[in-house]
Design a protein around this motif. Structure first.
Motif, PDB file in Angstrom:
ATOM      1  N   PRO A 132       3.696   8.600 -12.555  1.00  0.00           N
ATOM      2  CA  PRO A 132       4.649   8.167 -13.585  1.00  0.00           C
ATOM      3  C   PRO A 132       5.562   7.076 -13.045  1.00  0.00           C
ATOM      4  O   PRO A 132       5.510   6.718 -11.868  1.00  0.00           O
ATOM      5  CB  PRO A 132       5.440   9.440 -13.876  1.00  0.00           C
ATOM      6  CG  PRO A 132       5.422  10.186 -12.593  1.00  0.00           C
ATOM      7  CD  PRO A 132       4.076   9.906 -11.983  1.00  0.00           C
ATOM      8  N   TYR A 133       6.390   6.546 -13.924  1.00  0.00           N
ATOM      9  CA  TYR A 133       7.330   5.493 -13.537  1.00  0.00           C
ATOM     10  C   TYR A 133       8.569   5.598 -14.416  1.00  0.00           C
ATOM     11  O   TYR A 133       8.537   6.186 -15.498  1.00  0.00           O
ATOM     12  CB  TYR A 133       6.693   4.117 -13.700  1.00  0.00           C
ATOM     13  CG  TYR A 133       6.206   3.839 -15.102  1.00  0.00           C
ATOM     14  CD1 TYR A 133       7.070   3.344 -16.087  1.00  0.00           C
ATOM     15  CD2 TYR A 133       4.882   4.091 -15.469  1.00  0.00           C
ATOM     16  CE1 TYR A 133       6.638   3.119 -17.377  1.00  0.00           C
ATOM     17  CE2 TYR A 133       4.437   3.860 -16.766  1.00  0.00           C
ATOM     18  CZ  TYR A 133       5.319   3.376 -17.709  1.00  0.00           C
ATOM     19  OH  TYR A 133       4.889   3.164 -18.998  1.00  0.00           O
TER      20      TYR A 133
ATOM     21  N   PHE B  52      13.101   4.681 -19.767  1.00  0.00           N
ATOM     22  CA  PHE B  52      11.907   5.326 -20.334  1.00  0.00           C
ATOM     23  C   PHE B  52      11.055   5.895 -19.208  1.00  0.00           C
ATOM     24  O   PHE B  52      10.890   5.267 -18.159  1.00  0.00           O
ATOM     25  CB  PHE B  52      11.069   4.322 -21.134  1.00  0.00           C
ATOM     26  CG  PHE B  52       9.691   4.843 -21.498  1.00  0.00           C
ATOM     27  CD1 PHE B  52       9.516   5.628 -22.632  1.00  0.00           C
ATOM     28  CD2 PHE B  52       8.586   4.576 -20.701  1.00  0.00           C
ATOM     29  CE1 PHE B  52       8.257   6.135 -22.958  1.00  0.00           C
ATOM     30  CE2 PHE B  52       7.322   5.065 -21.027  1.00  0.00           C
ATOM     31  CZ  PHE B  52       7.161   5.850 -22.159  1.00  0.00           C
ATOM     32  N   ALA B  53      10.495   7.090 -19.460  1.00  0.00           N
ATOM     33  CA  ALA B  53       9.549   7.680 -18.505  1.00  0.00           C
ATOM     34  C   ALA B  53       8.479   8.456 -19.258  1.00  0.00           C
ATOM     35  O   ALA B  53       8.776   9.119 -20.258  1.00  0.00           O
ATOM     36  CB  ALA B  53      10.276   8.607 -17.532  1.00  0.00           C
TER      37      ALA B  53
ATOM     38  N   ILE C  83      13.077   6.486  -7.410  1.00  0.00           N
ATOM     39  CA  ILE C  83      14.352   6.669  -8.102  1.00  0.00           C
ATOM     40  C   ILE C  83      14.560   8.152  -8.382  1.00  0.00           C
ATOM     41  O   ILE C  83      13.641   8.860  -8.803  1.00  0.00           O
ATOM     42  CB  ILE C  83      14.365   5.907  -9.445  1.00  0.00           C
ATOM     43  CG1 ILE C  83      14.006   4.439  -9.226  1.00  0.00           C
ATOM     44  CG2 ILE C  83      15.710   6.039 -10.136  1.00  0.00           C
ATOM     45  CD1 ILE C  83      14.944   3.702  -8.325  1.00  0.00           C
ATOM     46  N   ARG C  84      15.783   8.601  -8.191  1.00  0.00           N
ATOM     47  CA  ARG C  84      16.157   9.962  -8.562  1.00  0.00           C
ATOM     48  C   ARG C  84      16.850   9.907  -9.927  1.00  0.00           C
ATOM     49  O   ARG C  84      17.850   9.198 -10.086  1.00  0.00           O
ATOM     50  CB  ARG C  84      17.100  10.547  -7.517  1.00  0.00           C
ATOM     51  CG  ARG C  84      17.441  12.026  -7.742  1.00  0.00           C
ATOM     52  CD  ARG C  84      18.453  12.519  -6.721  1.00  0.00           C
ATOM     53  NE  ARG C  84      17.981  12.296  -5.367  1.00  0.00           N
ATOM     54  CZ  ARG C  84      17.140  13.106  -4.715  1.00  0.00           C
ATOM     55  NH1 ARG C  84      16.688  14.184  -5.307  1.00  0.00           N
ATOM     56  NH2 ARG C  84      16.771  12.832  -3.477  1.00  0.00           N
TER      57      ARG C  84
ATOM     58  N   MET D 253      10.641   9.471  -9.422  1.00  0.00           N
ATOM     59  CA  MET D 253       9.477   8.621  -9.660  1.00  0.00           C
ATOM     60  C   MET D 253       9.822   7.177  -9.319  1.00  0.00           C
ATOM     61  O   MET D 253      10.979   6.841  -9.070  1.00  0.00           O
ATOM     62  CB  MET D 253       8.992   8.738 -11.109  1.00  0.00           C
ATOM     63  CG  MET D 253      10.020   8.433 -12.164  1.00  0.00           C
ATOM     64  SD  MET D 253       9.469   8.927 -13.837  1.00  0.00           S
ATOM     65  CE  MET D 253       9.395  10.708 -13.705  1.00  0.00           C
ATOM     66  N   LYS D 254       8.799   6.324  -9.302  1.00  0.00           N
ATOM     67  CA  LYS D 254       9.007   4.923  -8.939  1.00  0.00           C
ATOM     68  C   LYS D 254       9.604   4.125 -10.092  1.00  0.00           C
ATOM     69  O   LYS D 254       9.447   4.474 -11.258  1.00  0.00           O
ATOM     70  CB  LYS D 254       7.687   4.289  -8.489  1.00  0.00           C
ATOM     71  CG  LYS D 254       7.220   4.768  -7.131  1.00  0.00           C
ATOM     72  CD  LYS D 254       5.954   4.048  -6.696  1.00  0.00           C
ATOM     73  CE  LYS D 254       5.505   4.510  -5.312  1.00  0.00           C
ATOM     74  NZ  LYS D 254       4.250   3.847  -4.889  1.00  0.00           N
ATOM     75  N   CYS D 255      10.263   3.033  -9.721  1.00  0.00           N
ATOM     76  CA  CYS D 255      10.906   2.158 -10.699  1.00  0.00           C
ATOM     77  C   CYS D 255       9.939   1.076 -11.174  1.00  0.00           C
ATOM     78  O   CYS D 255       9.172   0.522 -10.391  1.00  0.00           O
ATOM     79  CB  CYS D 255      12.138   1.521 -10.060  1.00  0.00           C
ATOM     80  SG  CYS D 255      12.817   0.138 -10.998  1.00  0.00           S
ATOM     81  N   LYS D 256       9.986   0.793 -12.471  1.00  0.00           N
ATOM     82  CA  LYS D 256       9.214  -0.298 -13.054  1.00  0.00           C
ATOM     83  C   LYS D 256      10.167  -1.155 -13.881  1.00  0.00           C
ATOM     84  O   LYS D 256      10.715  -0.696 -14.883  1.00  0.00           O
ATOM     85  CB  LYS D 256       8.085   0.250 -13.941  1.00  0.00           C
ATOM     86  CG  LYS D 256       7.253  -0.821 -14.630  1.00  0.00           C
ATOM     87  CD  LYS D 256       6.197  -0.172 -15.512  1.00  0.00           C
ATOM     88  CE  LYS D 256       5.391  -1.209 -16.282  1.00  0.00           C
ATOM     89  NZ  LYS D 256       4.373  -0.571 -17.160  1.00  0.00           N
TER      90      LYS D 256
END
Length: 725
Positions: A624-625, A669-670, A644-645, A655-658
């Motif tokens: 996920p992002y 949004f996730a 990112i927390r 999850m990672k940042c986009k």
């Protein structure tokens, strides 16, 4: 050398075979059909999905999920036998022992704590037959009032709104083919490009025919790219946007006065409410320029034909029921329903989200959309089932409220079929905590899901390629799903599991079925005369191209377009809804300054239990992002691709940042397809809609922080040693 090549080629051909199976994608509500070609070359199997060009809904299309759906069905991780948890390890046991243990434990707990000590939790991907049978199993086999299903988190807001306004809930009031001739289309909170990609050509065709398309979404998506007007709304403000549009339509004279007078009621109250509506206030609240609001309202109001579609972005709120009703006010005020290329559609998410809620999985419903509160409805179903009306339990509570009752230790045992509530529920950390309190948990699944990991017994079920039955797609078209592949291992159909458990519980006489069609024929009778009337359908009729419900007689052709002459309310008139501003239950604060919304990605479905076991889909989307606007990222010292927390009042996810300039700066949004620490539902809000009990998935206040790498601690001895060098 050539003789050797010839020998091996002949050997290869001799040991090769090809099998063509009729199949239907197990994922979204389009239920696209296909031929699945299985080639066996020596000892290797190769699969290829070929879309069915004759399919009246998909028109010969498949998205990537459908193309690779078979991969989860043949995955080596599939459970092949029942397993029991012994000291933290799952050990294979025979079916007979599994059924005996389950029946004994259910009986013990019910004798000690009452019939309602056992709950049942279903899913919107079960066939119609299995959804029907699960409701019957809960109420006849277990005699518990506690049954609900994950569709509560999907369609409940739209369904309850449609029932209140029209007297009936069917996903779409029209066939999909009518979209092409709608001159204005409003897509509210729906990203069909990712969620139901095979619908997109209908909207592209409409655009080619000159349709003006309005998309309402806080972020840019593949769907908004198709739109002529993208209203980038603040999350949770959809109802207020609909109210603003209605005021413009009324003030500027775009209402259908004849339709309102002859086919609706309650408009006079709406007119009074609109006098107090402040458009400039709503401009500020929605974050949409007033001129854009007027453009959207005028386009829809002036057009001769038009359709409105809503989905989870509008519905998954603690105000979801009222929000959908405000959009339905637009439909009624302009008279755009009950005729060609005019109507409303709730874009169903799950494969059988429509049929799954029609036949008794919901806490308050009996088959055919009958009500547990209605004495006449109770008597009818009791007669069909061969029991006394007094034996039918009363209604229970919604899905999330069942989980709360588990946390309070009011429900002692849970039977889960076709769902993964530890990941799919809001406030997931509470749900996980609650599951640990259960005295006995049984999960029916193909895999050891996040919920199944916590089970005492897991029962392995068949896949979509092996399990025959019917599904009801988003149009309200009941379609047939063949089962032409041999079962994998010692697994059973969901309906076989329910019938065998009922037998072990001493209720065999109520569950005597030899095949899925036997269950469907009982369902037909149970639905007869109800709102969702399937009585006129048979497997033979459905197998052709499906049939739309209601279909009350075997000579009936099915009802493709609803409400042409009357609505399904007692007086046959549709009901306007009073205009009331709606706001999210949770607001941003200094501690939680950003709003989070959730949704899907094209590659995955629900909690990903199946799609995360498809190699091709995982390759395309492995994790996920968190989507975040670059300005917001800079403010919070966050860079592309970093962990990112995400924190809310309930919990934390990582999850990672986009980075994306296509999302509002005040919104994150996730996607929700992953479990454990990557489960975004660890932070989402459990605030419930007062009418339909839908949780507020789509908006919650959060804070975000970069995840700092943890430096390994060094002991005093290690420091001395390194210093020695």
């Amino acid at each position: 050398m050539s003789d050797l090549i010839k020998y091996f080629r002949e050997k290869q051909l001799k040991e090769s075979s090809e099998t063509i199976m009729s199949a239907r994608c197990p994922y979204c509500s389009m239920q696209c059909s296909m031929d699945l070609i299985e080639e066996r070359i020596i000892k290797r199997n190769r699969f290829k999905a070929k879309p069915n060009k004759q399919d009246p809904t998909s028109e010969g299309r498949l998205c990537m999920k459908g193309l690779f759906a078979h991969q989860h069905a043949i995955n080596s991780e599939r459970l092949k036998t029942p397993v029991i948890n012994i000291d933290g390890e799952f050990v294979s046991i025979p079916w007979e022992l599994a059924f005996e243990v389950i029946a004994d434990r259910f009986t013990e707990l019910q004798q000690e704590h009452g019939q309602d000590a056992v709950g049942v939790y279903g899913g919107g991907s079960l066939t119609n037959e299995e959804a029907y049978l699960l409701g019957k199993f809960a109420r006849v086999g277990l005699k518990t009032k506690y049954i609900d299903y994950n569709g509560r988190f999907c369609m409940s807001a739209a369904a309850s709104a449609a029932v209140a306004v029209f007297g009936m809930d069917r996903g779409l009031t029209n066939e999909l083919t009518e979209i092409a001739d709608a001159k204005v289309i409003i897509l509210a909170g729906t990203n069909i490009a990712d969620c139901q990609p095979t619908i997109m050509p209908y909207f592209r065709k409409a655009k080619k025919n000159g349709a003006f398309i309005i998309a309402i979404d806080p972020r840019e998506t593949g769907t908004t790219k198709l739109a002529d007007l993208h209203l980038k709304i603040k999350p949770g403000m959809d109802a207020n946007l609909a109210i603003a549009m209605l005021k413009v339509i009324v003030d500027e004279g775009y209402v259908d006065t004849e339709f309102i007078a002859t086919r609706t009621k309650g408009f006079a109250d709406v007119m009074q409410d609109l006098e107090l509506v402040d458009l400039e206030l709503l401009e500020a609240e929605t974050g949409i320029p007033l001129e854009d609001i007027k453009t959207a309202a005028r386009a829809y109001g002036q057009s001769e034909t038009g359709m409105i579609f809503t989905a989870r972005g509008v519905e998954q709120h603690a105000t979801g029921h009222q929000t959908v009703r405000q959009f339905l006010n637009l439909v009624l005020a302009t008279g755009k329903i009950g005729k060609y290329a005019c109507g409303y559609g709730a874009i169903t998410g799950q494969g059988n989200g429509q049929g799954g809620r029609e036949h008794g999985q919901k806490a308050d419903q009996l088959p055919g959309y009958r009500s547990l509160d209605n004495p006449e409805h109770r008597r009818y179903i009791a007669d069909v089932w061969g029991i006394e009306e007094s034996e039918l339990p009363q209604k229970g509570v919604s899905a999330y409220e069942m989980l709360e009752k588990i946390d309070k230790e009011e429900i002692k045992s849970l039977f889960v079929m076709g769902s993964n509530p530890v990941v799919s529920s809001p406030n997931a950390l509470m749900v996980e905590r609650a599951m640990k309190k259960l005295d006995f948990l049984v999960v029916v699944d193909m895999y050891i899901s996040e919920t199944a990991k916590m089970a005492d017994i897991i029962l392995p079920c068949t896949s979509y390629l092996e399990d025959e039955g019917t599904m009801t797609n988003l149009e309200g078209r009941v379609v047939y799903r063949a089962a032409e592949r041999k079962r994998s291992g010692d697994v059973k159909h969901d309906w076989e599991i329910l019938a065998a458990l009922a037998k072990e519980l001493g209720k065999e006489k109520y569950f005597t079925y030899g095949k899925a069609e036997d269950i469907f024929n009982e369902l037909r009778l149970a639905s007869q005369g109800g709102v969702a009337d399937y009585y006129g359908m048979t497997y033979k009729r459905i197998k052709e191209k499906g049939l739309f419900w209601p279909c009350p007689e075997e000579t009936h052709v099915g009802t493709k377009r609803l409400f042409e002459e009357s609505f399904s309310t007692t007086d046959e008139k549709a009901m306007f809804t009073n205009v009331r501003y709606q706001f999210p239950k949770e607001k941003v604060s200094e501690k939680f300054p950003l709003m989070l919304t959730t949704g899907r990605v094209m590659e995955h479905y629900l909690t990903g239990v199946q799609t995360r076991r498809s190699q091709e889909l995982v390759t395309r989307s492995s994790e996920p992002y968190l989507e975040i606007h670059p300005e917001t990222a800079e403010k919070f010292h966050i860079t592309e691709g970093k962990l990112i927390r995400i924190e809310s009042a309930r919990g934390t996810a990582v999850m990672k940042c986009k980075l994306s300039a296509g999302i509002r700066p005040d919104t994150l949004f996730a996607p929700f397809h992953w479990g454990d620490l990557q489960s975004i539902n660890r932070v989402t809000s459990p605030a419930l809609d007062p009418t339909c009990r839908m949780p507020e998935f789509k908006i919650c206040a959060v804070n975000i922080k970069p995840v700092k790498p943890i430096k390994p601690q060094t002991t005093e001895k290690e420091v001395v040693f390194s210093g020695g060098h």
